[in-house]
Design a protein around this motif. Structure first.
Motif, PDB file in Angstrom:
ATOM      1  N   MET A 195     -20.116 -18.957   6.446  1.00 60.11           N
ATOM      2  CA  MET A 195     -20.979 -17.457   6.217  1.00 60.11           C
ATOM      3  C   MET A 195     -21.556 -17.725   8.410  1.00 60.11           C
ATOM      4  O   MET A 195     -21.471 -17.110   8.816  1.00 60.11           O
ATOM      5  CB  MET A 195     -22.234 -17.734   6.113  1.00 60.11           C
ATOM      6  CG  MET A 195     -21.803 -17.807   4.582  1.00 60.11           C
ATOM      7  SD  MET A 195     -21.521 -16.914   3.504  1.00 60.11           S
ATOM      8  CE  MET A 195     -22.271 -14.983   4.105  1.00 60.11           C
ATOM      9  N   ASP A 196     -21.458 -18.893   8.960  1.00 59.96           N
ATOM     10  CA  ASP A 196     -21.645 -18.519  10.338  1.00 59.96           C
ATOM     11  C   ASP A 196     -21.333 -19.815  10.623  1.00 59.96           C
ATOM     12  O   ASP A 196     -21.497 -21.356  10.189  1.00 59.96           O
ATOM     13  CB  ASP A 196     -22.764 -18.845  10.458  1.00 59.96           C
ATOM     14  CG  ASP A 196     -22.873 -18.008  12.245  1.00 59.96           C
ATOM     15  OD1 ASP A 196     -22.454 -18.695  12.132  1.00 59.96           O
ATOM     16  OD2 ASP A 196     -24.065 -18.374  11.731  1.00 59.96           O
ATOM     17  N   TYR A 197     -21.442 -20.542  11.325  1.00 56.21           N
ATOM     18  CA  TYR A 197     -20.842 -22.171  11.850  1.00 56.21           C
ATOM     19  C   TYR A 197     -21.673 -21.939  14.008  1.00 56.21           C
ATOM     20  O   TYR A 197     -21.319 -20.983  14.721  1.00 56.21           O
ATOM     21  CB  TYR A 197     -19.652 -22.316  12.779  1.00 56.21           C
ATOM     22  CG  TYR A 197     -18.856 -23.286  13.118  1.00 56.21           C
ATOM     23  CD1 TYR A 197     -18.755 -24.372  12.741  1.00 56.21           C
ATOM     24  CD2 TYR A 197     -18.600 -23.445  14.562  1.00 56.21           C
ATOM     25  CE1 TYR A 197     -18.187 -26.177  13.373  1.00 56.21           C
ATOM     26  CE2 TYR A 197     -18.698 -24.679  14.965  1.00 56.21           C
ATOM     27  CZ  TYR A 197     -18.282 -25.977  14.363  1.00 56.21           C
ATOM     28  OH  TYR A 197     -18.441 -26.714  15.127  1.00 56.21           O
ATOM     29  N   ALA A 235     -22.142 -26.465   9.765  1.00 56.37           N
ATOM     30  CA  ALA A 235     -21.438 -24.713   9.414  1.00 56.37           C
ATOM     31  C   ALA A 235     -22.456 -24.235   8.325  1.00 56.37           C
ATOM     32  O   ALA A 235     -23.365 -25.294   7.418  1.00 56.37           O
ATOM     33  CB  ALA A 235     -20.174 -25.076   8.197  1.00 56.37           C
ATOM     34  N   VAL A 236     -22.340 -23.659   8.192  1.00 52.95           N
ATOM     35  CA  VAL A 236     -23.478 -22.630   7.047  1.00 52.95           C
ATOM     36  C   VAL A 236     -22.471 -21.676   5.776  1.00 52.95           C
ATOM     37  O   VAL A 236     -21.513 -21.008   6.452  1.00 52.95           O
ATOM     38  CB  VAL A 236     -23.814 -21.288   7.564  1.00 52.95           C
ATOM     39  CG1 VAL A 236     -24.946 -20.353   6.625  1.00 52.95           C
ATOM     40  CG2 VAL A 236     -25.042 -21.852   8.841  1.00 52.95           C
ATOM     41  N   ILE A 237     -22.726 -22.842   4.478  1.00 49.27           N
ATOM     42  CA  ILE A 237     -21.948 -22.128   4.146  1.00 49.27           C
ATOM     43  C   ILE A 237     -22.699 -21.481   2.822  1.00 49.27           C
ATOM     44  O   ILE A 237     -24.298 -22.137   2.158  1.00 49.27           O
ATOM     45  CB  ILE A 237     -21.393 -23.749   3.098  1.00 49.27           C
ATOM     46  CG1 ILE A 237     -21.183 -24.604   4.278  1.00 49.27           C
ATOM     47  CG2 ILE A 237     -20.875 -24.180   2.044  1.00 49.27           C
ATOM     48  CD1 ILE A 237     -19.372 -23.893   4.758  1.00 49.27           C
ATOM     49  N   GLN A 238     -22.061 -20.263   2.230  1.00 51.67           N
ATOM     50  CA  GLN A 238     -22.451 -19.806   0.462  1.00 51.67           C
ATOM     51  C   GLN A 238     -21.974 -21.144  -0.404  1.00 51.67           C
ATOM     52  O   GLN A 238     -20.604 -20.895  -0.786  1.00 51.67           O
ATOM     53  CB  GLN A 238     -22.043 -18.745   0.643  1.00 51.67           C
ATOM     54  CG  GLN A 238     -22.310 -17.878  -0.854  1.00 51.67           C
ATOM     55  CD  GLN A 238     -22.327 -17.014  -0.516  1.00 51.67           C
ATOM     56  OE1 GLN A 238     -21.093 -15.959  -1.148  1.00 51.67           O
ATOM     57  NE2 GLN A 238     -23.264 -15.498  -0.713  1.00 51.67           N
ATOM     58  N   GLU A 276     -11.892 -29.368   1.390  1.00 51.82           N
ATOM     59  CA  GLU A 276     -10.960 -29.027   1.859  1.00 51.82           C
ATOM     60  C   GLU A 276     -10.932 -27.246   2.402  1.00 51.82           C
ATOM     61  O   GLU A 276     -11.829 -26.716   2.274  1.00 51.82           O
ATOM     62  CB  GLU A 276      -9.477 -29.548   1.690  1.00 51.82           C
ATOM     63  CG  GLU A 276      -8.123 -28.313   2.664  1.00 51.82           C
ATOM     64  CD  GLU A 276      -6.745 -28.729   1.811  1.00 51.82           C
ATOM     65  OE1 GLU A 276      -6.242 -29.062   1.918  1.00 51.82           O
ATOM     66  OE2 GLU A 276      -6.471 -27.720   0.963  1.00 51.82           O
ATOM     67  N   PHE A 277     -10.988 -27.212   3.702  1.00 54.84           N
ATOM     68  CA  PHE A 277     -11.328 -26.303   4.689  1.00 54.84           C
ATOM     69  C   PHE A 277     -10.279 -25.469   4.906  1.00 54.84           C
ATOM     70  O   PHE A 277      -8.893 -26.061   5.707  1.00 54.84           O
ATOM     71  CB  PHE A 277     -12.035 -25.947   5.374  1.00 54.84           C
ATOM     72  CG  PHE A 277     -13.488 -26.958   6.201  1.00 54.84           C
ATOM     73  CD1 PHE A 277     -14.922 -26.012   6.126  1.00 54.84           C
ATOM     74  CD2 PHE A 277     -13.777 -27.999   6.209  1.00 54.84           C
ATOM     75  CE1 PHE A 277     -16.287 -25.915   5.680  1.00 54.84           C
ATOM     76  CE2 PHE A 277     -15.568 -28.321   5.693  1.00 54.84           C
ATOM     77  CZ  PHE A 277     -16.510 -27.189   5.840  1.00 54.84           C
ATOM     78  N   ILE A 329     -13.766 -27.101  13.917  1.00 60.81           N
ATOM     79  CA  ILE A 329     -14.432 -26.091  14.478  1.00 60.81           C
ATOM     80  C   ILE A 329     -14.296 -24.802  13.508  1.00 60.81           C
ATOM     81  O   ILE A 329     -12.868 -24.860  12.701  1.00 60.81           O
ATOM     82  CB  ILE A 329     -13.841 -24.946  15.539  1.00 60.81           C
ATOM     83  CG1 ILE A 329     -14.848 -26.031  16.689  1.00 60.81           C
ATOM     84  CG2 ILE A 329     -14.262 -24.053  15.553  1.00 60.81           C
ATOM     85  CD1 ILE A 329     -13.817 -25.270  18.267  1.00 60.81           C
ATOM     86  N   VAL A 330     -15.361 -24.483  12.242  1.00 59.90           N
ATOM     87  CA  VAL A 330     -14.718 -23.128  11.074  1.00 59.90           C
ATOM     88  C   VAL A 330     -15.156 -22.355  11.484  1.00 59.90           C
ATOM     89  O   VAL A 330     -15.723 -22.076  12.757  1.00 59.90           O
ATOM     90  CB  VAL A 330     -15.245 -23.640   9.726  1.00 59.90           C
ATOM     91  CG1 VAL A 330     -14.864 -24.858   9.683  1.00 59.90           C
ATOM     92  CG2 VAL A 330     -16.602 -24.126   9.929  1.00 59.90           C
TER      93      VAL A 330
END
Length: 427
Positions: A349-351, A358-361, A373-374, A414-415
């Motif tokens: 959702m954000d980085y 990283a902000v993850i849902q 794995e991204f 970086i994502v």
């Protein structure tokens, strides 16, 4: 979309225009992922007249939002109206088609002539694409439909590469062909197993995929007419049950041939499939198509694209009817070796570049110590082990276990927003 340049060079058709990559979208969220990950167009179902009655079909408001999102990427939205209509289906057809035009849909995919004719009359801005349900397999039939005003013909899945080449030589009309996804074990989808077993009509959107059920097999010890005929089991309790579904189609290994065939639109099947499936498959084909057009003479299949396809697969794959008619080895008569599956576990959702957090849902359970794995559009991907996880308030968590929970953790690279996380099933 017509071919900009068509000439023969060393037996190949040379093209300057890219074929359209057409993706399935069973919901508004899937539509957005499909386009973000590289689809030029998506096909969806509305509340009526489509063949996926169990999908999360679109309301008109959702269609409008989907069209607005697609416009930002220069993409198009098509709506499947491909049932064979009964008398009671006709009521409301005019208003439905007019509403599709009003919300900005580019085309309908139709099989029944009354739907095509009505669209011409009440929604003339809608292109009409002939559904694969019409089983079009020869150039003279394609010519017939062009003369009826059809802008695009979606070929039957039984058409070979040689037949496509002949069609393109004889008729100047847009051709769409399936390149990936489930194949029906019945000829061109004309199946009544679902009707017989569950009273759900396959050709009105209700297929229960009876061919993929597990069956016991029996034989009669006497002719059926004998009064004392009994069933003799052909398998014991310890044996695998019988199925009759077909393997799935995948043409990722044959992108140059598909492009050189002159097909205008490459179609991926799967409106009922997951977001992970849609994003992964679209991403792989997008990269392959772009790589070919970047340097056709030196194009090479990247093994990573194949790996990506298998990460989204849940059945064995083959090339369908493109090169030869499938035989018994292309059907699944007993439980097959399972492809190693992957679960979609999170969405970026954000980085924060300064902290690397990283902000993850959360979309599926994951926890510290697990490898994830991204991956994102254009083939960006990397693996890492999850370290400390925090919730939105900064409290440390032992796992991300709640659906749609917002969590944070530090990433090794970086994502970006819309990147996805997956992990091996069962890991």
């Amino acid at each position: 979309m017509t071919i900009a340049v068509e000439e023969r060079a060393r037996g190949k058709r040379v093209r300057l225009d890219k074929p359209e990559l057409l993706a399935p979208a069973g919901s508004l969220e899937k539509l957005k992922f499909a386009i973000h990950y590289g689809a030029d167009a998506v096909y969806i179902g509305g509340q009526k007249y489509g063949l996926r009655s169990n999908a999360d079909n679109f309301t008109f408001e959702e269609m409008r939002e989907g069209v607005q999102f697609a416009n930002q990427y220069g993409a198009k939205v098509f709506v499947a109206t491909n049932i064979y209509a009964h008398n009671e289906d006709i009521d409301g057809l005019e208003a439905y088609l007019a509403s599709l035009q009003e919300v900005g849909i580019s085309a309908i995919i139709a099989a029944d002539p009354i739907i095509m004719q009505t669209a011409r009359r009440v929604a003339p801005k809608l292109e009409v694409h002939l559904s694969t349900q019409q089983s079009t397999m020869n150039w003279q039939t394609v010519k017939f439909w062009k003369e009826q005003g059809i802008e695009r013909v979606v070929l039957a899945r039984e058409v070979s590469m040689k037949e496509i080449d002949e069609i393109k030589q004889h008729v100047e009309v847009e051709i769409e062909a399936f390149i990936h996804g489930a194949m029906c074990s019945s000829y061109s989808g004309r199946c009544v197993l679902s009707n017989h077993f569950t009273d759900r009509d396959s050709n009105r959107g209700g297929c229960s995929q009876s061919c993929r059920w597990k069956y016991d097999l029996f034989a009669k010890d006497q002719p059926l007419s004998a009064p004392l005929a009994t069933d003799l089991p052909l398998f014991g309790e310890e044996d695998d049950a019988f199925t009759m579904g077909s393997k799935d189609l995948s043409m990722i290994e044959h992108i140059p041939e598909m492009i050189e065939s002159g097909v205008d639109s490459f179609k991926i099947e799967g409106r009922m499939k997951s977001i992970h499936y849609v994003a992964t498959v679209v991403n792989a084909y997008r990269q392959a198509i772009d790589a070919y057009f970047a340097d056709p003479e030196h194009y090479e299949l990247n093994p990573l694209w194949q790996d990506e396809i298998y990460k989204a697969a849940n059945r064995p794959l083959n090339s369908g009817f493109f090169y030869e008619a499938p035989g018994h080895e292309d059907h699944i008569f007993e439980p097959e070796d399972k492809v190693v599956g992957f679960d979609f576990v999170g969405l970026v959702m954000d980085y924060d570049a300064e902290s690397g957090i990283a902000v993850i849902q959360q979309r599926n359970h994951f926890k510290p110590g697990q490898e994830v794995e991204f991956f994102g559009p254009n083939g960006t991907q990397f693996k890492q082990k999850v370290d400390t996880i925090w919730d939105e308030e900064g409290q440390e968590l032992d796992a991300a276990r709640h659906p749609l929970q917002i969590v944070k953790f530090k990433t090794n690279q970086i994502v970006k927003k819309w990147d996805m996380l997956r992990k091996k099933t069962g890991k």
